[in-house]
Motif scaffolding. Structure first.
Motif, short mmCIF file in Angstrom:
data_model
loop_
_atom_site.label_atom_id
_atom_site.label_comp_id
_atom_site.label_asym_id
_atom_site.label_seq_id
_atom_site.Cartn_x
_atom_site.Cartn_y
_atom_site.Cartn_z
N ILE A 138 21.01 -19.51 21.00
CA ILE A 138 19.74 -19.33 20.29
C ILE A 138 18.78 -18.70 21.29
O ILE A 138 18.58 -19.22 22.38
N PHE A 139 18.21 -17.58 20.89
CA PHE A 139 17.21 -16.91 21.71
C PHE A 139 15.88 -16.96 20.98
O PHE A 139 15.82 -16.82 19.75
N MET A 140 14.84 -17.18 21.75
CA MET A 140 13.49 -17.19 21.19
C MET A 140 12.71 -16.01 21.73
O MET A 140 12.84 -15.66 22.90
N ALA A 141 11.90 -15.41 20.87
CA ALA A 141 11.04 -14.30 21.27
C ALA A 141 9.61 -14.80 21.39
O ALA A 141 9.17 -15.67 20.65
N VAL A 146 19.80 -16.75 16.03
CA VAL A 146 20.93 -17.64 16.28
C VAL A 146 22.17 -16.78 16.16
O VAL A 146 22.36 -16.10 15.14
N VAL A 147 23.01 -16.78 17.19
CA VAL A 147 24.20 -15.92 17.20
C VAL A 147 25.41 -16.74 17.62
O VAL A 147 25.30 -17.66 18.43
N SER A 148 26.55 -16.41 17.04
CA SER A 148 27.79 -17.10 17.39
C SER A 148 28.94 -16.09 17.36
O SER A 148 28.82 -15.00 16.80
N THR A 149 30.05 -16.49 17.97
CA THR A 149 31.25 -15.66 17.94
C THR A 149 32.00 -15.97 16.65
O THR A 149 32.34 -17.12 16.39
N ASN A 150 32.22 -14.95 15.85
CA ASN A 150 32.89 -15.13 14.57
C ASN A 150 34.41 -15.01 14.75
O ASN A 150 34.88 -14.41 15.72
N VAL A 156 25.27 -12.99 13.48
CA VAL A 156 23.88 -13.43 13.49
C VAL A 156 23.73 -14.42 12.36
O VAL A 156 23.72 -14.06 11.18
N ASP A 157 23.65 -15.69 12.72
CA ASP A 157 23.54 -16.76 11.74
C ASP A 157 22.14 -16.84 11.16
O ASP A 157 21.96 -17.27 10.02
N VAL A 190 20.92 -9.75 21.22
CA VAL A 190 22.20 -10.06 20.58
C VAL A 190 23.24 -9.01 20.97
O VAL A 190 24.39 -9.33 21.27
N LYS A 191 22.83 -7.76 21.01
CA LYS A 191 23.74 -6.67 21.41
C LYS A 191 24.21 -6.88 22.85
O LYS A 191 25.40 -6.77 23.15
N PHE A 192 23.28 -7.20 23.74
CA PHE A 192 23.64 -7.46 25.14
C PHE A 192 24.60 -8.66 25.23
O PHE A 192 25.62 -8.60 25.91
#
Length: 190
Positions: free
Chosen positions: A79-82, A93-97, A104-105, A126-128
């Protein structure tokens, strides 16, 4: 939340979520105005999608920080916050599918902070993250009533991979809401 920004050019920064994630979510408005349903067409640019205009209403997905509590510190999710001028205003929120893509959840920007590059900054992170994990690309979903999000994903290089007209019929059999699946494909990982 009342956001006070640098009037010249607010600074966007992104970092991993911490214990401030839940209070930030509960303290912000992530709703948006819906005034049309787009007739998505994967062979046309978003600007050429026909719009079915409706009486405007506010849409809110009811974000629950507890839903993603296990993502913090997990090896295959994040989870990244801006932040704009050090005030929390967005998250992803991102996870490996299972299919080798980052998923991107959830992506949300507080209503008071939109149009400052926050969502694009979160997508860049998310790309990085996805490249670091050696994934094949990124996938996410939005709906045909969130036309601003569709425009953003297209501008960021995503393409429509699928349109699901039935996804939300179990919630509301009369809904006009359609799921649109977006993909950003990376060059082959060597």
């Amino acid at each position: 939340m009342h956001l006070v920004l640098n009037p010249n050019d607010p600074v966007v920064s992104v970092r991993l979520a911490d214990e401030g994630f839940a209070p930030y979510v509960w303290g912000n408005d992530f709703s948006f105005e819906v005034n049309a349903y787009a007739r998505a067409d994967r062979h046309k640019k978003v600007e050429h999608w026909p719009l079915d205009m409706i009486t405007p209403y506010r849409k809110c997905y009811g974000i629950d920080p507890d839903e993603f509590a296990s993502f913090i510190g997990a090896p295959d999710s994040a989870i990244f916050m801006a932040y704009l001028d050090d005030q929390p205003v967005g998250h992803v929120v991102v996870s490996t599918n299972w299919n080798g893509f980052a998923h991107v959840d959830e992506l949300a920007v507080a209503a008071c902070a939109r149009r400052h590059g926050v969502a694009k900054s979160l997508l860049d992170v998310v790309k990085f993250w996805s490249h670091k994990k050696k994934l094949q690309g990124i996938m996410l979903e939005t709906q045909n009533n969130n036309i601003g999000a569709c425009r953003l994903y297209e501008r960021c290089g995503y393409q429509v991979g699928g349109i699901d007209y039935l996804r939300y019929r179990g919630i509301d059999p009369q809904t006009c809401e359609v799921a649109i699946f977006w993909y950003l494909l990376f060059e082959s990982q060597v």
